[in-house]
Design an enzyme around this catalytic site. Structure first.
Site, PDB file in Angstrom:
ATOM      1  N   GLY A  33       5.063  31.674 -20.977  1.00  2.70           N
ATOM      2  CA  GLY A  33       6.297  30.935 -21.234  1.00  2.70           C
ATOM      3  C   GLY A  33       6.148  29.476 -20.858  1.00  2.70           C
ATOM      4  O   GLY A  33       5.099  29.041 -20.380  1.00  2.70           O
ATOM      5  N   SER A  34       7.232  28.717 -21.042  1.00  3.33           N
ATOM      6  CA  SER A  34       7.137  27.274 -20.806  1.00  3.33           C
ATOM      7  C   SER A  34       6.954  26.955 -19.320  1.00  3.33           C
ATOM      8  O   SER A  34       6.218  26.024 -18.970  1.00  3.33           O
ATOM      9  CB  SER A  34       8.379  26.566 -21.361  1.00  3.33           C
ATOM     10  OG  SER A  34       9.553  27.072 -20.767  1.00  3.33           O
ATOM     11  N   ASP A  85       4.974  34.202 -12.613  1.00  2.00           N
ATOM     12  CA  ASP A  85       5.522  34.244 -13.969  1.00  2.00           C
ATOM     13  C   ASP A  85       6.970  33.756 -13.952  1.00  2.00           C
ATOM     14  O   ASP A  85       7.627  33.761 -12.901  1.00  2.00           O
ATOM     15  CB  ASP A  85       5.457  35.681 -14.514  1.00  2.00           C
ATOM     16  CG  ASP A  85       5.559  35.726 -16.039  1.00  2.00           C
ATOM     17  OD1 ASP A  85       5.777  34.680 -16.674  1.00  2.00           O
ATOM     18  OD2 ASP A  85       5.417  36.836 -16.591  1.00  2.00           O
ATOM     19  N   GLY A  86       7.462  33.378 -15.088  1.00  2.00           N
ATOM     20  CA  GLY A  86       8.845  32.948 -15.246  1.00  2.00           C
ATOM     21  C   GLY A  86       9.753  34.140 -15.506  1.00  2.00           C
ATOM     22  O   GLY A  86       9.336  35.301 -15.437  1.00  2.00           O
ATOM     23  N   GLU A 107       3.117  41.622 -19.406  1.00  2.00           N
ATOM     24  CA  GLU A 107       3.636  41.100 -18.132  1.00  2.00           C
ATOM     25  C   GLU A 107       3.921  42.235 -17.166  1.00  2.00           C
ATOM     26  O   GLU A 107       3.631  42.147 -15.974  1.00  2.00           O
ATOM     27  CB  GLU A 107       4.910  40.275 -18.385  1.00  2.00           C
ATOM     28  CG  GLU A 107       4.629  38.981 -19.129  1.00  2.00           C
ATOM     29  CD  GLU A 107       5.875  38.240 -19.576  1.00  2.00           C
ATOM     30  OE1 GLU A 107       5.765  37.053 -19.882  1.00  2.00           O
ATOM     31  OE2 GLU A 107       6.964  38.837 -19.625  1.00  2.00           O
ATOM     32  N   LYS A 125      18.574  30.139 -14.582  1.00  2.00           N
ATOM     33  CA  LYS A 125      18.163  31.545 -14.802  1.00  2.00           C
ATOM     34  C   LYS A 125      18.817  32.498 -13.788  1.00  2.00           C
ATOM     35  O   LYS A 125      18.723  33.702 -13.925  1.00  2.00           O
ATOM     36  CB  LYS A 125      16.636  31.671 -14.680  1.00  2.00           C
ATOM     37  CG  LYS A 125      15.831  30.697 -15.531  1.00  2.00           C
ATOM     38  CD  LYS A 125      15.911  31.043 -16.987  1.00  2.00           C
ATOM     39  CE  LYS A 125      15.048  30.166 -17.869  1.00  2.00           C
ATOM     40  NZ  LYS A 125      13.636  30.294 -17.703  1.00  2.00           N
TER      41      LYS A 125
HETATM   42  C1  5RP Z   1       7.831  35.628 -21.699  1.00  2.00           C
HETATM   43  C2  5RP Z   1       8.686  35.649 -20.496  1.00  2.00           C
HETATM   44  C3  5RP Z   1       8.989  34.338 -19.860  1.00  2.00           C
HETATM   45  O1  5RP Z   1       8.630  34.402 -18.516  1.00  2.00           O
HETATM   46  C4  5RP Z   1      10.455  34.053 -19.969  1.00  2.00           C
HETATM   47  O2  5RP Z   1      10.816  34.128 -21.335  1.00  2.00           O
HETATM   48  C5  5RP Z   1      10.802  32.676 -19.406  1.00  2.00           C
HETATM   49  O3  5RP Z   1      10.268  31.688 -20.236  1.00  2.00           O
HETATM   50  P1  5RP Z   1      10.462  30.140 -19.971  1.00  2.00           P
HETATM   51  O4  5RP Z   1       9.683  29.811 -18.749  1.00  2.00           O
HETATM   52  O5  5RP Z   1       9.921  29.497 -21.209  1.00  2.00           O
HETATM   53  O6  5RP Z   1      11.923  29.882 -19.796  1.00  2.00           O
HETATM   54  O7  5RP Z   1       9.131  36.657 -20.015  1.00  2.00           O
HETATM   55  O8  5RP Z   1       7.717  36.905 -22.269  1.00  2.00           O
END
Ligand code: 5RP
Length: 224
Positions: A33-34, A85-86, A107, A125
């Site tokens: 993700g970003s 991870d995000g 993930e 979030k």
């Molecule tokens: C990807 C994910 C990402 O962690 C989630 O979507 C958050 O993304 P971002 O950092 O772009 O807001 O689960 O499958």
């Protein structure tokens, strides 16, 4: 601060956490993700101390390799000390919705072998109850219709993610309109549906440490 600046701050905080806590030469789990992309970039100054990384998606694998970090196959790894991870949403109990980028299954596999799940997220979030963000569910293509009917029976409105195929060759149903007051029960119930590969609730195995980007700085929240 903009949302991108908050993401940048938590990405740097996570890289600092890795530098401090990951044993030299150990393998790191890296999300998608970003926010995870900013974390990967922040690894550049400390990449020499990493033994390698397990990637939770093909996109992440490519970014790690571009940075010169060795990508290790999941099957070569028994345990990971840290996975970063995000998340799309995180609640006060550290349960998350993930999978906005469609990488939820890989993930979840990486999270399952990790001792510490470090979630990196900007303040938007953090939610009291999960479900405003549509819950992604990865399904085997031939089961999409029947799984969608069962998800509707749970009270949600499933929508096929148009034009999207996961790294595993499957489809995603995004389920709108769920108020997820019992995330573990919902995660379990959806994973019982025949044809579901997994769903984007990370509740049975939630985050251990949340690095939350706020206007007042990065907050560190630890699971009780
Ligand atoms: C990807 C994910 C990402 O962690 C989630 O979507 C958050 O993304 P971002 O950092 O772009 O807001 O689960 O499958």
């Amino acid at each position: 601060m903009t949302q991108d600046e908050l993401k940048q701050a938590v990405a740097q905080a996570a890289a600092d956490h890795v530098a401090e806590h990951l044993p030299a030469g150990a393998i790191l789990g890296v999300g998608t993700g970003s926010t995870a992309n900013l974390f990967i970039a922040a690894l550049a100054p400390i990449k020499a101390r990493l033994g390698g990384a397990v990637a939770s998606s093909e996109a992440t694998r490519q970014r790690l390799e571009q940075l010169g970090i060795r990508v290790v196959d999941m099957n070569e790894v028994e345990r990971l000390a840290i996975y970063v991870d995000g998340a799309d949403e995180i609640d006060p109990g550290m349960s998350m919705i993930k999978g906005g980028g469609g990488a939820l299954t890989r993930e979840k596999i990486v999270a399952a072998v990790s001792d510490t799940f470090v979630c990196i997220a900007d303040a938007s979030k953090q939610v009291p109850v999960l479900g405003r963000f549509p819950l992604p569910v990865e399904v085997i293509p031939m089961a999409a219709r029947q799984v969608a009917r069962q998800l509707a029976a749970l009270g949600g409105t499933p929508k096929l993610r148009e034009g999207f195929v996961t790294d595993n060759g499957n489809l995603i149903l995004d389920v709108h309109g769920l108020a997820i007051t019992d995330p573990v029960a919902m995660e379990t119930a959806i994973n019982q549906m025949v044809g579901v590969v997994t769903n984007g609730l990370f509740a049975a195995r939630g985050a251990d440490l949340l690095l939350l980007g706020t206007a007042a700085g990065v907050q560190r929240l630890v699971r009780n």
